[in-house]
Scaffold this motif. Structure first.
Motif, PDB file in Angstrom:
ATOM      1  N   LYS A 121       0.844  -1.205   0.000  1.00 56.58           N
ATOM      2  CA  LYS A 121       0.000   0.000   0.000  1.00 56.58           C
ATOM      3  C   LYS A 121       0.875   1.249   0.000  1.00 56.58           C
ATOM      4  N   GLN A 122       1.951   1.216   0.795  1.00 50.20           N
ATOM      5  CA  GLN A 122       2.898   2.333   0.801  1.00 50.20           C
ATOM      6  C   GLN A 122       3.569   2.474  -0.561  1.00 50.20           C
ATOM      7  N   PHE A 123       3.924   1.335  -1.151  1.00 51.14           N
ATOM      8  CA  PHE A 123       4.583   1.335  -2.463  1.00 51.14           C
ATOM      9  C   PHE A 123       3.700   2.008  -3.506  1.00 51.14           C
ATOM     10  N   TRP A 124       2.436   1.644  -3.565  1.00 56.13           N
ATOM     11  CA  TRP A 124       1.542   2.162  -4.602  1.00 56.13           C
ATOM     12  C   TRP A 124       1.068   3.582  -4.312  1.00 56.13           C
ATOM     13  N   LYS A 125       1.166   4.003  -3.052  1.00 52.63           N
ATOM     14  CA  LYS A 125       0.789   5.374  -2.710  1.00 52.63           C
ATOM     15  C   LYS A 125       1.747   6.372  -3.348  1.00 52.63           C
ATOM     16  N   ASN A 126       3.011   5.993  -3.400  1.00 51.71           N
ATOM     17  CA  ASN A 126       4.033   6.844  -4.026  1.00 51.71           C
ATOM     18  C   ASN A 126       5.005   5.947  -4.786  1.00 51.71           C
ATOM     19  N   PRO A 127       4.571   5.405  -5.924  1.00 51.28           N
ATOM     20  CA  PRO A 127       5.383   4.399  -6.631  1.00 51.28           C
ATOM     21  C   PRO A 127       6.696   4.975  -7.152  1.00 51.28           C
ATOM     22  N   SER A 149      13.509  -4.167  -4.899  1.00 53.85           N
ATOM     23  CA  SER A 149      14.225  -3.119  -4.175  1.00 53.85           C
ATOM     24  C   SER A 149      13.932  -1.738  -4.726  1.00 53.85           C
ATOM     25  N   THR A 150      13.599  -0.826  -3.827  1.00 57.12           N
ATOM     26  CA  THR A 150      13.585   0.595  -4.138  1.00 57.12           C
ATOM     27  C   THR A 150      14.861   1.182  -3.540  1.00 57.12           C
ATOM     28  N   SER A 151      15.029   2.483  -3.677  1.00 58.41           N
ATOM     29  CA  SER A 151      16.216   3.113  -3.093  1.00 58.41           C
ATOM     30  C   SER A 151      16.171   3.108  -1.570  1.00 58.41           C
ATOM     31  N   ASP A 152      14.980   2.910  -0.992  1.00 58.73           N
ATOM     32  CA  ASP A 152      14.823   3.023   0.454  1.00 58.73           C
ATOM     33  C   ASP A 152      14.612   1.689   1.162  1.00 58.73           C
ATOM     34  N   ASN A 168      -0.226  -7.803  -6.272  1.00 63.19           N
ATOM     35  CA  ASN A 168       0.629  -6.608  -6.271  1.00 63.19           C
ATOM     36  C   ASN A 168       1.880  -6.814  -7.116  1.00 63.19           C
ATOM     37  N   LEU A 169       2.483  -7.985  -7.008  1.00 62.69           N
ATOM     38  CA  LEU A 169       3.668  -8.265  -7.811  1.00 62.69           C
ATOM     39  C   LEU A 169       3.300  -8.335  -9.291  1.00 62.69           C
ATOM     40  N   THR A 170       2.183  -8.960  -9.596  1.00 61.31           N
ATOM     41  CA  THR A 170       1.727  -9.030 -10.985  1.00 61.31           C
ATOM     42  C   THR A 170       1.464  -7.627 -11.532  1.00 61.31           C
ATOM     43  N   ARG A 171       0.856  -6.785 -10.723  1.00 65.97           N
ATOM     44  CA  ARG A 171       0.597  -5.396 -11.138  1.00 65.97           C
ATOM     45  C   ARG A 171       1.898  -4.675 -11.440  1.00 65.97           C
ATOM     46  N   LEU A 172       2.902  -4.857 -10.569  1.00 67.42           N
ATOM     47  CA  LEU A 172       4.198  -4.213 -10.789  1.00 67.42           C
ATOM     48  C   LEU A 172       4.836  -4.677 -12.090  1.00 67.42           C
ATOM     49  N   LEU A 173       4.834  -5.982 -12.329  1.00 70.33           N
ATOM     50  CA  LEU A 173       5.489  -6.523 -13.522  1.00 70.33           C
ATOM     51  C   LEU A 173       4.836  -6.039 -14.810  1.00 70.33           C
ATOM     52  N   HIS A 174       3.552  -5.683 -14.738  1.00 70.40           N
ATOM     53  CA  HIS A 174       2.835  -5.236 -15.930  1.00 70.40           C
ATOM     54  C   HIS A 174       2.698  -3.718 -16.016  1.00 70.40           C
ATOM     55  N   ASN A 176       4.063  -0.477 -16.981  1.00 70.31           N
ATOM     56  CA  ASN A 176       5.143   0.041 -17.813  1.00 70.31           C
ATOM     57  C   ASN A 176       5.642   1.412 -17.383  1.00 70.31           C
ATOM     58  N   SER A 177       4.982   2.033 -16.418  1.00 75.91           N
ATOM     59  CA  SER A 177       5.455   3.325 -15.926  1.00 75.91           C
ATOM     60  C   SER A 177       6.582   3.147 -14.902  1.00 75.91           C
ATOM     61  N   ILE A 178       6.787   1.916 -14.430  1.00 80.55           N
ATOM     62  CA  ILE A 178       7.865   1.615 -13.482  1.00 80.55           C
ATOM     63  C   ILE A 178       8.883   0.731 -14.196  1.00 80.55           C
ATOM     64  N   THR A 179      10.107   1.196 -14.265  1.00 78.34           N
ATOM     65  CA  THR A 179      11.154   0.432 -14.930  1.00 78.34           C
ATOM     66  C   THR A 179      11.671  -0.659 -13.994  1.00 78.34           C
ATOM     67  N   LYS A 180      11.705  -1.881 -14.506  1.00 72.69           N
ATOM     68  CA  LYS A 180      12.188  -3.033 -13.739  1.00 72.69           C
ATOM     69  C   LYS A 180      13.610  -3.380 -14.191  1.00 72.69           C
TER      70      LYS A 180
END
Length: 314
Positions: A121-127, A149-152, A168-174, A176-180
């Protein structure tokens, strides 16, 4: 392969993560180009004084042609070894360390399921714009552990065996606004284990740009192609300028390296009990898992910073 050629390729370039490329220029002279770092000052070319055009005009057998090419490669390899002697000496003088010794500070780790997934929830609040991703036990789907891993901080997930990834992991992997960022050698095992591809792709050039970047592909673009993967340790060593007096290596003790990965391998093979959650991992195991994804991210951020400085002529 001659002695100088073998030494340049195996004892120098492969050891330090440098690239080498043999070619013949338009005037008929063989050369070897060795890249020892990212910027233009780290690219070195050594050209044979012999002109091979006269050889081309002669009628040579295949064996004679092969011998000529071998001889020319030996000449330029010897030239490279001689002229790069100061850089080689500098590399040999570096202190050899493991990643955990270079980055000893504990990483802030969160269990993805704690408090009903509060960290997600914290991750998606400020991705974040970019994350580093790594896995353990990546010969099956899903992998045994997934590290984000994020910088923090780093999120650890332990997907249930033979089941799908979390929403949540599936959402992250798909997304495209977040570079993996991955460091997946040439097998792409992490990406395959996460269901991001079925088989290793025939064209990997897309993995040098968002939304999915593989450090092996990116480093090949910047430092030159290598026949064997550089691996995360060499890429980190080459990418972070503050490590100019350190060379990162894999654990010298094979038993220690096996202890780091052995449990995950046994789980993926069905020879050990599956993890019930992140809590089944010791603090040391959690830090081991988090370190690779965190270093993957740090290497990428440093590479990007270096590219900006290079473009600005700094």
């Amino acid at each position: 392969m001659g002695a100088a050629t073998q030494d340049l390729q195996q004892k120098v370039c492969q050891k330090y993560g440098w690239s080498y490329h043999y070619e013949k220029d338009p005037s008929g002279h063989w050369y070897v180009e060795v890249v020892v770092g990212m910027n233009i000052n780290n690219k070195h070319r050594f050209t044979s004084p012999n002109n091979s055009k006269s050889k081309q005009q002669q009628v040579l057998t295949k064996k004679q042609k092969d011998q000529h090419v071998k001889a020319e490669k030996e000449i330029v390899s010897a030239m490279a070894l001689e002229h790069l002697a100061p850089q080689i000496a500098h590399e040999e003088a570096k202190k050899c360390c493991q990643l955990s010794e270079v980055f000893p500070n504990p990483i802030q780790i969160y269990d993805s399921t704690n408090n009903n997934g509060a960290i997600w929830k914290q991750f998606w609040k400020n991705p974040p714009q970019v994350v580093g991703i790594d896995t353990e036990g990546n010969q099956t789907f899903p992998p045994v552990v997934v590290q984000i891993s994020t910088s923090d901080y780093t999120i650890l997930e332990t997907p249930p065996r033979n089941k799908s990834l979390s929403s949540n992991l599936t959402r992250l992997l798909h997304d495209n606004s977040i570079t993996k960022i991955f460091c997946d050698n040439f097998s792409h095992a992490d990406k395959i284990a996460l269901g991001m591809m079925d088989d290793p792709p025939s064209n990997i050039s897309n993995y040098a740009k968002p939304p999915i970047i593989d450090l092996e592909v990116l480093s090949a673009n910047l430092y030159g192609y290598t026949k064997v993967p550089r691996g995360l340790a060499k890429i980190v060593s080459m990418s972070l300028p503050q490590l100019h007096n350190v060379r990162i290596v894999k654990p010298r003790n094979t038993n220690q390296r096996y202890k780091n990965i052995g449990r995950f391998a046994l789980i993926e093979q069905g020879k050990a009990r599956p993890l019930r959650g992140v809590g089944d991992l010791s603090e040391r195991e959690q830090q081991y898992c988090a370190l690779d994804s965190w270093c993957t991210l740090q290497a990428y951020l440093s590479i990007v910073k270096g590219m900006v400085v290079e473009e600005e002529g700094g």
